[in-house]
Scaffold this active site. Structure first.
Site, mmCIF file in Angstrom:
data_model
loop_
_atom_site.group_PDB
_atom_site.id
_atom_site.type_symbol
_atom_site.label_atom_id
_atom_site.label_comp_id
_atom_site.label_asym_id
_atom_site.label_seq_id
_atom_site.Cartn_x
_atom_site.Cartn_y
_atom_site.Cartn_z
ATOM 1 C CG HIS A 188 -8.599 -0.813 49.455
ATOM 2 N ND1 HIS A 188 -7.598 -0.616 48.528
ATOM 3 C CD2 HIS A 188 -8.434 0.171 50.381
ATOM 4 C CE1 HIS A 188 -6.860 0.422 48.878
ATOM 5 N NE2 HIS A 188 -7.356 0.931 50.000
ATOM 6 C CD GLU A 189 -10.990 1.287 53.231
ATOM 7 O OE1 GLU A 189 -10.319 1.416 54.276
ATOM 8 O OE2 GLU A 189 -10.831 2.016 52.231
ATOM 9 C CG HIS A 228 -6.106 0.101 54.943
ATOM 10 N ND1 HIS A 228 -4.783 0.406 54.718
ATOM 11 C CD2 HIS A 228 -6.813 0.736 53.959
ATOM 12 C CE1 HIS A 228 -4.687 1.191 53.654
ATOM 13 N NE2 HIS A 228 -5.895 1.393 53.180
ATOM 14 C CG HIS A 269 -0.712 -3.162 57.712
ATOM 15 N ND1 HIS A 269 -0.305 -2.095 56.941
ATOM 16 C CD2 HIS A 269 0.427 -3.643 58.270
ATOM 17 C CE1 HIS A 269 1.000 -1.950 57.023
ATOM 18 N NE2 HIS A 269 1.469 -2.871 57.828
#
Length: 700
Positions: free
Chosen positions: A482-483, A486, A489
């Site tokens: 998940h991290e 980020h 991105h």
């Protein structure tokens, strides 16, 4: 050029002394090997201290004052330049340089103040954050500066000459002025500034209070459960809900005591909500929610409530069934007390998952060593996006803790695209939460080069031991993916302007790339590439991944319903004011309507709702982002999660723009259709039904 760069990075890996483990598989990639090793950096007594993140001034705490003064001095020069420049794209460029000048110091200080182990660094960073924050408030009410931008937006010929990204950035800067009350008279502008200062204090006070323990006389609860809690003198201190405790009485006591209303906190929350509402009204919005949601995918609170209500209606029967299953399990384990209560939901849903699918974390952890997981991420990014991770040795003074790893992100065509600092391990003075911090945003520099983005990923993983590397539970592995979503991105959001770089985009879109990574982490075709036993090299059996994926659907409707309840509560608190009832009475009504388990008298869960600070009126974003991620996964990646052409389209349509494009346009371009609210709801509901693993096994 690229090959030489990669060669240098490999030398950096070899330059680090790695301690290996007996019987450990040695077939990891350099990234996997580095993260599965216990780093021992050589003492560098004579090397130059390059400062935190290579910022020379930050070789000591006093450097924050220097960095702050330099930034404020440059700010003055840029403000003067903006006010003297004729309407045109150069105005937007100056504004972005102004934003970058302040953000490069403020963002770095924002991280250091919470994560640096040295209190003197944390204190210096806190002072800098306040000083830069004050400077930003002044800039947002600088009429002459605002007029330089307004002249551009009012000049049709100059406006038409702007490309879409430049125009959007100009409009975003103007929005920042407007929500700060630039259009108001001097007296009202002063009130806006005062309300912002007051809100800052209230935010800090409320956030601090959400984490403080509650205490009770130790004679007030049965002696046989005292050992579950911290005892100080004659009082028991309870600092959490103890949701995983197997003893019903422990969970009940923790829930009732930890959530017992604190009058000061109730007053603080009332003041915070009132201040937000006053500010919204002052700058021309119907409510704080209307102000907060402008520019998001949802656009307004009416759309959010429509989404949440529709989703709740679709889930109602499933949620009721989930609660019935939990109640039956509670009755089976504890026949004397079988009514299902709010403190039971997390525990009994976990019991049901474990009973049905045998997903004991210790069975999985040996296959999810940290090195294996990083290896998996590297393979996924290389195959899907054309970028690879390389471990680079930090220079003296560059990192704040010896166990921080530095990753260079290298594109196979463009070369180095940015840096990720991995602060993955538990420290006593470190926040126990998984976070992504932007340290420096990417932007196109005046000389044509690109300012590389720098981010930190902060987790709180266990340290490696003498006999094994760090082993992750399935939940930890999913959080890591998940991290990293980020982080990618931030790395691949190659915007011209740092004001919209990477994750600097609306909240209900910012979580899409990270949640999408959770789908990859649950797909056996991805997992089988890296999940292998750290000692034997044996791959994780497919049926174990299948069980893990199916277990997530157990009681998933009730879990979603709980998130809907929180989201609706957040909307009501930030909706029409004055509130018709107390925040606790509103909590009770909302819980009964949108959750299903009874409100417990003399509790005030809202006082532990820390997301009210950073996600005020935006808590729904997790659900909406998950809906988009689900649609993207099913339509684009489910058939083949490693399809390079689809990965490049995802990078081009969703990651590359950061916040430089209207978020819904990015979603439409990726899905090649305009999704309706029914599509958003259906995406979340269908996740509860679709047997991903059956599809995977049938398709192989």
């Amino acid at each position: 050029m690229l090959n030489r760069r990669i060669l240098t990075l490999f030398k950096c890996i070899r330059g680090r002394r790695l301690k290996t483990y007996r019987n450990v598989s040695t077939s990891w990639s350099p990234v996997g090997a580095a993260f599965n090793a216990r780093p021992r950096r050589k003492a560098d007594l004579f090397g130059k201290n390059v400062g935190l993140f290579g910022v020379q001034e930050l070789s000591s705490p006093v450097g924050f004052q220097v960095a702050q003064e330099n930034a404020l001095k440059e700010t003055e020069q840029l403000v003067d330049q903006a006010c003297r420049t004729s309407p045109g794209p150069q105005i937007v460029q100056i504004f972005d340089r102004l934003s970058d000048c302040l953000c490069r110091v403020a963002d770095l200080a924002d991280f250091v103040k919470v994560a640096h182990p040295d209190p003197s660094f944390r204190e210096a960073a806190e002072i800098t954050c306040m000083a830069i924050g004050t400077a930003v408030e002044k800039l947002n009410t600088n009429i002459e500066l605002c007029n330089s931008l307004k002249n551009l937006l009012n000049d049709k010929e100059a406006l038409d000459s702007l490309d879409p990204e430049t125009r959007r950035v100009a409009e975003l800067f103007m929005f920042d002025f407007e929500i700060s009350g630039i259009h108001l008279n001097e007296e009202k502008r002063r009130r806006v500034v005062n309300l912002n200062v007051q809100m800052l204090d209230l935010n800090n006070s409320f956030l601090l209070g959400t984490h403080l323990p509650n205490k009770i006389d130790q004679n007030a609860i049965p002696e046989h459960i005292h050992h579950f809690f911290s005892i100080q003198k004659d009082h028991i201190h309870i600092n959490g809900l103890h949701a995983d405790a197997s003893d019903d009485l422990v969970r009940e006591a923790a829930y009732k005591i930890f959530l017992y209303p604190n009058p000061e906190m109730l007053h603080c929350l009332d003041q915070l909500l009132a201040c937000r509402n006053q500010l919204a009204h002052l700058v021309g919005y119907e409510s704080f929610a209307h102000r907060a949601l402008k520019g998001t995918m949802a656009k307004d609170p009416e759309t959010v409530m429509h989404f949440l209500t529709k989703l709740s209606e679709k889930l109602s029967k499933r949620t009721e069934k989930d609660f019935c299953m939990m109640q039956e399990m509670k009755k089976k384990i504890n026949p004397k007390c079988c009514e299902l209560m709010p403190w039971d939901h997390p525990y009994y849903s976990g019991v049901l998952r474990a009973e049905r699918f045998n997903i004991e974390p210790s069975l999985y952890s040996p296959f999810f060593s940290l090195g294996a997981c990083m290896d998996g991420l590297n393979l996924l990014f290389t195959q899907l996006l054309g970028v690879s991770l390389y471990v680079e040795e930090p220079e003296k003074g560059e990192v704040w803790s010896d166990d921080v790893r530095k990753l260079a992100v290298v594109d196979e065509a463009a070369g180095l695209v940015g840096y990720i600092y991995c602060d993955f391990f538990h420290r006593s003075d470190k926040p126990h939460q998984d976070c992504h911090f932007t340290i420096r945003g990417g932007r196109l520099l005046e000389n044509g080069e690109y300012q590389l983005p720098v981010v930190v990923l902060m987790l709180s993983l266990p340290h490696p031991t003498k006999s094994s590397p760090t082993l992750l539970t399935p939940g930890m592995m999913e959080n890591l993916f998940h991290e990293m979503g980020h982080a990618m991105h931030s790395m691949l959001g190659r915007t011209r302007y740092q004001h919209v770089t990477g994750t600097r985009c609306p909240t209900d879109f910012a979580e899409v790339p990270s949640i999408l990574m959770e789908y990859f982490a649950s797909d056996y075709r991805v997992v089988k590439q890296f999940a292998r036993h750290y000692q034997t090299g044996q791959p994780l059996p497919q049926n174990m991944v299948s069980r893990l994926c199916e277990s997530k659907k157990v009681c998933a409707a009730a879990d979603l319903q709980l998130q809907i309840f929180y989201s609706v509560l957040d909307q009501i608190y930030h909706g029409k004011h004055p509130l018709t009832k107390s925040t606790t009475e509103i909590l009770k009504e909302t819980q009964e309507k949108f959750y299903g388990l009874p409100y417990v008298p003399n509790t005030a869960w809202q006082l532990r709702f820390s997301h009210l600070v950073g996600y005020g009126a935006k808590y729904y974003s997790y659900l909406m982002s998950r809906a988009v991620a689900s649609m993207v996964w099913k339509q684009c990646f489910m058939e083949d999660p490693l399809n390079r052409a689809v990965g490049e389209r995802y990078r081009r349509e969703m990651l590359a723009h950061g916040g430089g494009k209207v978020p819904m346009f990015m979603v439409e371009d990726m899905l090649q259709k305009k999704p309706s609210m029914d599509d958003f709801v259906e995406a979340l509901v269908s996740d509860l039904d679709l047997n991903f693993e059956t599809f995977f096994m049938d398709s192989e």
